[in-house]
Design an enzyme around this catalytic site. Sequence first.
Site, short mmCIF file in Angstrom:
data_model
loop_
_atom_site.label_atom_id
_atom_site.label_comp_id
_atom_site.label_asym_id
_atom_site.label_seq_id
_atom_site.Cartn_x
_atom_site.Cartn_y
_atom_site.Cartn_z
N ARG A 73 0.87 -1.19 0.00
CA ARG A 73 0.00 0.00 0.00
C ARG A 73 0.90 1.23 0.00
O ARG A 73 1.76 1.38 0.86
CB ARG A 73 -0.89 0.01 1.25
CG ARG A 73 -2.00 -1.04 1.20
CD ARG A 73 -3.12 -0.67 2.13
NE ARG A 73 -4.14 -1.72 2.21
CZ ARG A 73 -5.14 -1.86 1.34
NH1 ARG A 73 -5.26 -1.03 0.32
NH2 ARG A 73 -6.02 -2.84 1.50
N GLY A 111 -7.39 3.73 -4.88
CA GLY A 111 -6.17 4.49 -4.59
C GLY A 111 -5.15 4.32 -5.70
O GLY A 111 -4.50 5.28 -6.15
N THR A 112 -5.00 3.07 -6.16
CA THR A 112 -4.06 2.77 -7.24
C THR A 112 -4.41 3.58 -8.49
O THR A 112 -3.53 4.10 -9.19
CB THR A 112 -4.12 1.27 -7.58
OG1 THR A 112 -3.81 0.54 -6.39
CG2 THR A 112 -3.16 0.88 -8.69
N THR A 132 -10.52 -5.08 -7.02
CA THR A 132 -10.82 -4.90 -5.60
C THR A 132 -12.02 -5.74 -5.17
O THR A 132 -13.00 -5.86 -5.93
CB THR A 132 -11.11 -3.43 -5.19
OG1 THR A 132 -11.67 -3.41 -3.87
CG2 THR A 132 -12.06 -2.72 -6.11
N ILE A 133 -11.91 -6.30 -3.99
CA ILE A 133 -13.06 -7.05 -3.46
C ILE A 133 -14.17 -6.07 -3.06
O ILE A 133 -15.28 -6.49 -2.79
CB ILE A 133 -12.68 -7.93 -2.25
CG1 ILE A 133 -12.23 -7.09 -1.06
CG2 ILE A 133 -11.63 -8.95 -2.64
CD1 ILE A 133 -12.26 -7.86 0.25
N ASP A 134 -13.85 -4.77 -3.01
CA ASP A 134 -14.85 -3.78 -2.58
C ASP A 134 -15.80 -3.38 -3.72
O ASP A 134 -16.87 -2.83 -3.46
CB ASP A 134 -14.17 -2.52 -2.05
CG ASP A 134 -13.38 -2.78 -0.77
OD1 ASP A 134 -13.62 -3.82 -0.14
OD2 ASP A 134 -12.53 -1.94 -0.41
N GLY A 177 -14.98 -4.05 3.68
CA GLY A 177 -15.55 -2.91 2.96
C GLY A 177 -15.58 -1.74 3.92
O GLY A 177 -16.58 -1.54 4.61
N ARG A 273 -23.37 -12.82 19.34
CA ARG A 273 -21.93 -13.04 19.12
C ARG A 273 -21.50 -12.36 17.83
O ARG A 273 -22.32 -12.07 16.97
CB ARG A 273 -21.64 -14.54 18.99
CG ARG A 273 -22.03 -15.36 20.20
CD ARG A 273 -21.08 -15.13 21.36
NE ARG A 273 -21.38 -16.06 22.44
CZ ARG A 273 -20.75 -17.22 22.63
NH1 ARG A 273 -19.79 -17.60 21.82
NH2 ARG A 273 -21.09 -17.99 23.65
N GLN A 281 -11.56 -13.44 3.30
CA GLN A 281 -12.37 -12.98 2.16
C GLN A 281 -11.52 -12.60 0.96
O GLN A 281 -12.00 -12.54 -0.17
CB GLN A 281 -13.21 -11.76 2.58
CG GLN A 281 -14.25 -12.10 3.63
CD GLN A 281 -14.76 -10.86 4.36
OE1 GLN A 281 -15.77 -10.31 4.00
NE2 GLN A 281 -14.04 -10.44 5.39
O1 F6P Z 1 -9.84 -2.66 -0.20
C1 F6P Z 1 -9.92 -4.01 0.13
C2 F6P Z 1 -9.94 -4.21 1.61
O2 F6P Z 1 -9.98 -5.58 1.87
C3 F6P Z 1 -11.05 -3.48 2.36
O3 F6P Z 1 -12.30 -4.13 2.23
C4 F6P Z 1 -10.51 -3.50 3.74
O4 F6P Z 1 -11.10 -2.52 4.55
C5 F6P Z 1 -9.06 -3.22 3.52
O5 F6P Z 1 -8.78 -3.70 2.22
C6 F6P Z 1 -8.13 -3.87 4.50
O6 F6P Z 1 -6.82 -3.59 4.13
P1 F6P Z 1 -5.53 -4.20 4.81
O7 F6P Z 1 -5.46 -5.63 4.43
O8 F6P Z 1 -4.41 -3.40 4.27
O9 F6P Z 1 -5.73 -4.01 6.30
#
Ligand code: F6P
Length: 356
Positions: A73, A111-112, A132-134, A177, A273, A281
Amino acid sequence: MRIGILTSGGDCPALNAVIRGFAKYAYSNIKNVEIYGIADGYGGLINGEYKVMKREDFSGILNIGGTILGTSRQPFKKMTIEEDNTTKVQKMVANYKKWGLDALLTLGGAGTHKSAALLSAEGLNVIGLPKTIDNDIYGTDVTFGFHSAVDVATECIDRVHTTAASHGRTIIVEIMGNKVGWLTLYAGIGGGADIILLPEIPFSTKAVCKKVLERAEAGKAFSIIAIAEGAIEKSEEKLKKKEREALRRERGDTTLTNRLAREINEQTGVETRTMVPGHIQRGGSPSAYDRVISTQVGAYAGYLCKEGKFGTTVALSGDKITHNKLADIAGKTKWVPVDHPLILSAKSIGISFGDD
Ligand code: F6P
Protein backbone atom coordinates in the site's frame (compact mmCIF):
# COMPACT_ATOMS: atom_id res chain seq x y z
CA MET A 1 7.58 -2.99 -26.81
CA ARG A 2 8.65 -3.01 -23.15
CA ILE A 3 5.76 -3.12 -20.71
CA GLY A 4 5.96 -2.84 -16.92
CA ILE A 5 3.27 -4.45 -14.82
CA LEU A 6 2.53 -4.02 -11.12
CA THR A 7 -0.13 -5.02 -8.60
CA SER A 8 -0.89 -2.46 -5.94
CA GLY A 9 -3.00 -2.18 -2.76
CA GLY A 10 -4.69 -5.10 -0.99
CA ASP A 11 -4.21 -8.45 -2.72
CA CYS A 12 -7.24 -10.34 -4.00
CA PRO A 13 -8.15 -13.45 -5.95
CA ALA A 14 -7.69 -13.23 -9.75
CA LEU A 15 -4.74 -10.82 -9.85
CA ASN A 16 -2.66 -13.65 -11.29
CA ALA A 17 -5.43 -14.59 -13.70
CA VAL A 18 -5.33 -11.03 -15.09
CA ILE A 19 -1.52 -11.03 -15.28
CA ARG A 20 -1.66 -14.32 -17.19
CA GLY A 21 -4.41 -13.09 -19.56
CA PHE A 22 -2.34 -10.02 -20.36
CA ALA A 23 0.89 -11.97 -20.88
CA LYS A 24 -0.74 -14.52 -23.16
CA TYR A 25 -2.20 -11.73 -25.28
CA ALA A 26 1.07 -9.80 -25.32
CA TYR A 27 3.27 -12.74 -26.37
CA SER A 28 0.85 -13.66 -29.16
CA ASN A 29 -0.03 -10.19 -30.47
CA ILE A 30 2.66 -7.63 -29.65
CA LYS A 31 5.95 -7.70 -31.58
CA ASN A 32 9.16 -8.13 -29.56
CA VAL A 33 7.33 -7.72 -26.30
CA GLU A 34 9.30 -7.67 -23.05
CA ILE A 35 7.47 -7.72 -19.73
CA TYR A 36 8.99 -6.17 -16.62
CA GLY A 37 7.39 -7.52 -13.45
CA ILE A 38 7.61 -4.68 -10.93
CA ALA A 39 7.92 -5.87 -7.32
CA ASP A 40 5.46 -4.93 -4.58
CA GLY A 41 3.28 -2.43 -6.40
CA TYR A 42 4.30 1.19 -6.64
CA GLY A 43 6.93 0.32 -4.00
CA GLY A 44 9.01 -1.44 -6.68
CA LEU A 45 8.61 1.42 -9.13
CA ILE A 46 9.71 3.88 -6.45
CA ASN A 47 12.65 1.80 -5.25
CA GLY A 48 13.74 0.40 -8.60
CA GLU A 49 12.86 -3.28 -8.07
CA TYR A 50 11.79 -5.37 -11.03
CA LYS A 51 12.37 -8.63 -12.78
CA VAL A 52 12.43 -9.28 -16.52
CA MET A 53 9.72 -11.91 -16.83
CA LYS A 54 9.88 -15.06 -18.93
CA ARG A 55 6.95 -16.77 -20.62
CA GLU A 56 7.06 -19.62 -18.15
CA ASP A 57 6.58 -17.22 -15.22
CA PHE A 58 2.98 -16.85 -16.37
CA SER A 59 2.18 -20.56 -16.51
CA GLY A 60 0.06 -22.36 -13.94
CA ILE A 61 -1.12 -19.20 -12.18
CA LEU A 62 -4.73 -18.91 -13.36
CA ASN A 63 -6.16 -20.38 -10.18
CA ILE A 64 -3.56 -19.13 -7.69
CA GLY A 65 -4.62 -16.45 -5.19
CA GLY A 66 -2.55 -13.40 -4.21
CA THR A 67 -0.09 -11.93 -6.70
CA ILE A 68 3.11 -13.38 -8.11
CA LEU A 69 4.50 -9.83 -8.24
CA GLY A 70 3.89 -8.91 -4.60
CA THR A 71 2.03 -5.80 -3.52
CA SER A 72 2.12 -2.93 -1.06
CA ARG A 73 0.00 0.00 0.00
CA GLN A 74 1.47 3.34 -1.08
CA PRO A 75 -1.01 6.02 -0.02
CA PHE A 76 -1.88 8.50 -2.76
CA LYS A 77 -1.54 11.49 -0.46
CA LYS A 78 2.14 10.65 0.14
CA MET A 79 2.99 10.45 -3.57
CA THR A 80 3.75 14.14 -3.98
CA ILE A 81 5.35 14.88 -0.61
CA GLU A 82 8.90 16.13 -1.03
CA GLU A 83 11.64 14.28 0.82
CA ASP A 84 15.38 14.67 0.09
CA ASN A 85 14.56 17.01 -2.81
CA THR A 86 12.39 14.47 -4.60
CA THR A 87 8.94 12.85 -4.44
CA LYS A 88 7.70 9.30 -4.94
CA VAL A 89 6.10 10.36 -8.23
CA GLN A 90 9.39 11.77 -9.47
CA LYS A 91 11.17 8.56 -8.51
CA MET A 92 8.58 6.49 -10.40
CA VAL A 93 8.85 8.66 -13.50
CA ALA A 94 12.64 8.41 -13.35
CA ASN A 95 12.62 4.60 -13.09
CA TYR A 96 10.05 4.23 -15.88
CA LYS A 97 12.38 6.25 -18.13
CA LYS A 98 15.56 4.55 -16.90
CA TRP A 99 14.10 1.11 -17.65
CA GLY A 100 12.96 2.28 -21.10
CA LEU A 101 9.34 1.29 -20.54
CA ASP A 102 6.84 1.98 -23.32
CA ALA A 103 3.82 1.29 -21.11
CA LEU A 104 2.86 0.60 -17.52
CA LEU A 105 -0.02 -1.60 -16.36
CA THR A 106 -1.30 -0.90 -12.86
CA LEU A 107 -3.62 -3.51 -11.34
CA GLY A 108 -5.35 -2.04 -8.33
CA GLY A 109 -8.24 -0.39 -6.58
CA ALA A 110 -9.41 3.19 -6.15
CA GLY A 111 -6.17 4.49 -4.59
CA THR A 112 -4.06 2.77 -7.24
CA HIS A 113 -6.15 4.45 -9.94
CA LYS A 114 -5.61 7.88 -8.41
CA SER A 115 -1.84 7.36 -8.51
CA ALA A 116 -2.11 5.91 -12.03
CA ALA A 117 -3.87 9.09 -13.16
CA LEU A 118 -1.07 11.11 -11.57
CA LEU A 119 1.58 9.14 -13.50
CA SER A 120 -0.44 9.49 -16.67
CA ALA A 121 -0.58 13.27 -16.16
CA GLU A 122 3.24 13.15 -15.85
CA GLY A 123 3.35 11.77 -19.39
CA LEU A 124 3.74 8.02 -18.68
CA ASN A 125 1.77 5.55 -20.84
CA VAL A 126 -0.44 4.06 -18.14
CA ILE A 127 -3.29 1.57 -18.30
CA GLY A 128 -5.27 0.74 -15.15
CA LEU A 129 -7.00 -2.56 -14.42
CA PRO A 130 -9.90 -2.60 -11.94
CA LYS A 131 -9.10 -4.83 -8.97
CA THR A 132 -10.82 -4.90 -5.60
CA ILE A 133 -13.06 -7.05 -3.46
CA ASP A 134 -14.85 -3.78 -2.58
CA ASN A 135 -16.23 -3.32 -6.14
CA ASP A 136 -16.11 0.45 -5.69
CA ILE A 137 -14.21 1.57 -8.79
CA TYR A 138 -16.19 4.16 -10.67
CA GLY A 139 -17.18 3.42 -14.26
CA THR A 140 -17.06 -0.37 -14.20
CA ASP A 141 -20.00 -2.65 -13.37
CA VAL A 142 -17.72 -5.06 -11.62
CA THR A 143 -14.12 -5.34 -10.45
CA PHE A 144 -12.14 -8.57 -10.51
CA GLY A 145 -11.82 -10.24 -7.11
CA PHE A 146 -15.24 -9.06 -6.00
CA HIS A 147 -17.24 -12.16 -6.85
CA SER A 148 -14.66 -14.51 -5.33
CA ALA A 149 -14.93 -12.54 -2.09
CA VAL A 150 -18.73 -12.64 -2.32
CA ASP A 151 -18.54 -16.44 -2.53
CA VAL A 152 -16.29 -16.68 0.56
CA ALA A 153 -18.27 -14.17 2.62
CA THR A 154 -21.51 -15.91 1.66
CA GLU A 155 -20.12 -19.20 2.88
CA CYS A 156 -19.10 -17.58 6.18
CA ILE A 157 -22.67 -16.33 6.68
CA ASP A 158 -24.04 -19.74 5.65
CA ARG A 159 -21.92 -21.54 8.18
CA VAL A 160 -22.87 -19.45 11.20
CA HIS A 161 -26.56 -20.19 10.58
CA THR A 162 -26.34 -23.62 12.15
CA THR A 163 -24.83 -22.39 15.42
CA ALA A 164 -27.19 -19.41 15.54
CA ALA A 165 -30.22 -21.64 14.97
CA SER A 166 -29.09 -24.42 17.32
CA HIS A 167 -28.34 -22.04 20.21
CA GLY A 168 -30.95 -19.37 19.55
CA ARG A 169 -28.32 -16.67 19.13
CA THR A 170 -27.88 -13.59 17.02
CA ILE A 171 -24.62 -13.70 15.10
CA ILE A 172 -23.15 -10.59 13.53
CA VAL A 173 -20.77 -11.26 10.63
CA GLU A 174 -18.50 -8.32 9.84
CA ILE A 175 -17.79 -8.19 6.12
CA MET A 176 -14.88 -6.28 4.54
CA GLY A 177 -15.55 -2.91 2.96
CA ASN A 178 -14.40 0.07 4.99
CA LYS A 179 -16.07 2.55 2.67
CA VAL A 180 -18.71 0.87 0.52
CA GLY A 181 -21.20 -1.95 1.07
CA TRP A 182 -21.25 -3.96 -2.17
CA LEU A 183 -19.63 -7.04 -0.65
CA THR A 184 -21.93 -6.99 2.37
CA LEU A 185 -25.00 -6.47 0.20
CA TYR A 186 -24.25 -9.42 -2.10
CA ALA A 187 -22.98 -11.77 0.61
CA GLY A 188 -25.80 -10.75 2.94
CA ILE A 189 -28.42 -11.64 0.38
CA GLY A 190 -26.50 -14.71 -0.84
CA GLY A 191 -26.05 -15.97 2.73
CA GLY A 192 -29.64 -15.29 3.81
CA ALA A 193 -28.89 -12.60 6.40
CA ASP A 194 -31.94 -11.14 8.16
CA ILE A 195 -30.38 -7.72 8.63
CA ILE A 196 -27.85 -6.07 6.31
CA LEU A 197 -26.00 -2.94 7.42
CA LEU A 198 -24.14 -0.86 4.84
CA PRO A 199 -22.04 2.31 5.06
CA GLU A 200 -24.41 3.94 2.57
CA ILE A 201 -27.46 3.46 4.85
CA PRO A 202 -26.77 4.66 8.42
CA PHE A 203 -28.70 2.31 10.72
CA SER A 204 -30.49 2.72 14.01
CA THR A 205 -29.62 0.23 16.74
CA LYS A 206 -33.24 0.46 17.88
CA ALA A 207 -34.47 -0.72 14.45
CA VAL A 208 -31.97 -3.61 14.50
CA CYS A 209 -33.12 -4.69 17.98
CA LYS A 210 -36.75 -4.39 16.87
CA LYS A 211 -36.12 -6.78 13.98
CA VAL A 212 -34.33 -9.28 16.25
CA LEU A 213 -37.27 -9.21 18.69
CA GLU A 214 -39.87 -9.47 15.91
CA ARG A 215 -38.15 -12.59 14.67
CA ALA A 216 -38.00 -14.04 18.17
CA GLU A 217 -41.71 -13.32 18.66
CA ALA A 218 -42.45 -15.02 15.32
CA GLY A 219 -40.74 -18.17 16.64
CA LYS A 220 -37.33 -17.58 15.03
CA ALA A 221 -35.03 -17.51 18.01
CA PHE A 222 -31.98 -16.61 15.95
CA SER A 223 -30.98 -13.77 13.64
CA ILE A 224 -28.06 -13.26 11.29
CA ILE A 225 -26.69 -9.79 10.72
CA ALA A 226 -24.25 -8.94 7.91
CA ILE A 227 -22.53 -5.68 8.76
CA ALA A 228 -19.98 -3.89 6.59
CA GLU A 229 -16.70 -2.94 8.23
CA GLY A 230 -17.51 0.68 7.40
CA ALA A 231 -21.16 0.69 8.54
CA ILE A 232 -22.34 3.76 10.39
CA GLU A 233 -24.85 4.12 13.22
CA LYS A 234 -27.31 7.01 12.84
CA SER A 235 -25.88 8.80 15.89
CA GLU A 236 -22.47 8.92 14.13
CA GLU A 237 -23.78 9.96 10.74
CA LYS A 238 -22.55 13.54 10.83
CA LEU A 239 -19.10 12.74 12.22
CA LYS A 240 -15.92 12.52 10.16
CA LYS A 241 -14.13 9.14 10.06
CA LYS A 242 -11.50 10.18 12.63
CA GLU A 243 -14.18 11.61 14.95
CA ARG A 244 -16.20 8.39 14.69
CA GLU A 245 -13.15 6.32 15.57
CA ALA A 246 -12.37 8.57 18.55
CA LEU A 247 -15.96 8.34 19.81
CA ARG A 248 -15.91 4.54 19.54
CA ARG A 249 -12.65 4.41 21.51
CA GLU A 250 -14.09 6.74 24.12
CA ARG A 251 -17.11 4.45 24.53
CA GLY A 252 -14.76 1.51 25.00
CA ASP A 253 -15.89 -0.34 21.85
CA THR A 254 -13.06 -1.17 19.48
CA THR A 255 -15.47 -1.60 16.57
CA LEU A 256 -19.07 -0.79 15.77
CA THR A 257 -19.71 -4.52 15.42
CA ASN A 258 -18.71 -5.11 19.05
CA ARG A 259 -20.84 -2.22 20.22
CA LEU A 260 -23.85 -3.45 18.28
CA ALA A 261 -23.47 -6.93 19.78
CA ARG A 262 -23.38 -5.44 23.27
CA GLU A 263 -26.46 -3.30 22.60
CA ILE A 264 -28.46 -6.22 21.16
CA ASN A 265 -27.54 -8.37 24.17
CA GLU A 266 -28.63 -5.64 26.56
CA GLN A 267 -31.73 -4.43 24.74
CA THR A 268 -33.23 -7.76 23.59
CA GLY A 269 -31.82 -10.35 25.95
CA VAL A 270 -30.88 -12.47 22.90
CA GLU A 271 -27.34 -13.79 23.22
CA THR A 272 -25.34 -12.07 20.49
CA ARG A 273 -21.93 -13.04 19.12
CA THR A 274 -19.67 -11.58 16.48
CA MET A 275 -17.63 -13.16 13.72
CA VAL A 276 -14.97 -11.39 11.63
CA PRO A 277 -13.81 -13.47 8.65
CA GLY A 278 -11.24 -10.75 7.75
CA HIS A 279 -8.62 -11.59 5.15
CA ILE A 280 -10.14 -15.00 4.46
CA GLN A 281 -12.37 -12.98 2.16
CA ARG A 282 -9.39 -11.90 0.08
CA GLY A 283 -7.60 -15.21 0.18
CA GLY A 284 -7.38 -18.33 -1.94
CA SER A 285 -8.36 -19.27 -5.43
CA PRO A 286 -10.49 -17.03 -7.66
CA SER A 287 -14.00 -18.20 -8.53
CA ALA A 288 -14.71 -19.45 -12.05
CA TYR A 289 -16.53 -16.19 -12.82
CA ASP A 290 -13.53 -14.12 -11.72
CA ARG A 291 -11.17 -16.29 -13.79
CA VAL A 292 -13.32 -15.68 -16.85
CA ILE A 293 -13.60 -11.89 -16.53
CA SER A 294 -9.96 -11.58 -15.46
CA THR A 295 -8.69 -13.45 -18.50
CA GLN A 296 -10.77 -11.06 -20.60
CA VAL A 297 -9.63 -7.96 -18.67
CA GLY A 298 -5.96 -8.97 -18.98
CA ALA A 299 -6.22 -9.65 -22.70
CA TYR A 300 -8.03 -6.35 -23.24
CA ALA A 301 -5.27 -4.45 -21.42
CA GLY A 302 -2.83 -6.09 -23.86
CA TYR A 303 -4.99 -4.85 -26.73
CA LEU A 304 -4.99 -1.31 -25.29
CA CYS A 305 -1.17 -1.44 -25.13
CA LYS A 306 -0.92 -2.66 -28.71
CA GLU A 307 -3.25 0.08 -29.93
CA GLY A 308 -1.48 2.75 -27.85
CA LYS A 309 -4.65 3.68 -25.96
CA PHE A 310 -3.00 5.01 -22.83
CA GLY A 311 -4.33 7.08 -19.94
CA THR A 312 -7.16 4.56 -19.74
CA THR A 313 -8.55 1.90 -17.44
CA VAL A 314 -10.31 -1.32 -18.38
CA ALA A 315 -14.01 -1.53 -17.49
CA LEU A 316 -16.88 -4.01 -17.72
CA SER A 317 -20.24 -2.79 -18.89
CA GLY A 318 -22.91 -5.49 -19.01
CA ASP A 319 -21.31 -8.29 -21.00
CA LYS A 320 -19.04 -5.90 -22.87
CA ILE A 321 -15.47 -5.04 -22.12
CA THR A 322 -14.48 -1.44 -22.65
CA HIS A 323 -12.31 1.31 -21.17
CA ASN A 324 -12.62 4.69 -19.49
CA LYS A 325 -10.22 7.59 -19.30
CA LEU A 326 -8.20 7.44 -16.09
CA ALA A 327 -8.72 11.16 -15.58
CA ASP A 328 -12.51 10.68 -15.71
CA ILE A 329 -12.76 8.01 -13.04
CA ALA A 330 -9.84 8.64 -10.66
CA GLY A 331 -10.92 9.94 -7.28
CA LYS A 332 -14.58 8.96 -7.75
CA THR A 333 -16.32 6.22 -5.76
CA LYS A 334 -18.98 3.78 -6.93
CA TRP A 335 -21.29 3.80 -3.90
CA VAL A 336 -24.21 1.41 -3.46
CA PRO A 337 -27.24 3.51 -4.46
CA VAL A 338 -29.76 3.41 -1.59
CA ASP A 339 -32.48 2.52 -4.11
CA HIS A 340 -30.42 -0.17 -5.85
CA PRO A 341 -32.71 -2.93 -7.21
CA LEU A 342 -31.02 -5.47 -4.91
CA ILE A 343 -31.87 -3.37 -1.85
CA LEU A 344 -35.45 -2.86 -2.96
CA SER A 345 -35.96 -6.55 -3.62
CA ALA A 346 -34.27 -7.51 -0.32
CA LYS A 347 -36.58 -5.12 1.54
CA SER A 348 -39.58 -6.62 -0.28
CA ILE A 349 -38.79 -10.00 1.28
CA GLY A 350 -38.40 -8.61 4.78
CA ILE A 351 -34.64 -8.08 5.05
CA SER A 352 -33.98 -5.09 7.27
CA PHE A 353 -31.33 -2.45 6.52
CA GLY A 354 -31.73 -0.97 9.98
CA ASP A 355 -33.32 2.18 8.59
CA ASP A 356 -36.98 1.44 9.28
O1 F6P B 1 -9.84 -2.66 -0.20
C1 F6P B 1 -9.92 -4.01 0.13
C2 F6P B 1 -9.94 -4.21 1.61
O2 F6P B 1 -9.98 -5.58 1.87
C3 F6P B 1 -11.05 -3.48 2.36
O3 F6P B 1 -12.30 -4.12 2.23
C4 F6P B 1 -10.51 -3.50 3.74
O4 F6P B 1 -11.10 -2.52 4.55
C5 F6P B 1 -9.06 -3.22 3.52
O5 F6P B 1 -8.78 -3.70 2.22
C6 F6P B 1 -8.13 -3.87 4.50
O6 F6P B 1 -6.82 -3.59 4.13
P1 F6P B 1 -5.53 -4.20 4.81
O7 F6P B 1 -5.46 -5.63 4.43
O8 F6P B 1 -4.41 -3.40 4.27
O9 F6P B 1 -5.73 -4.01 6.30
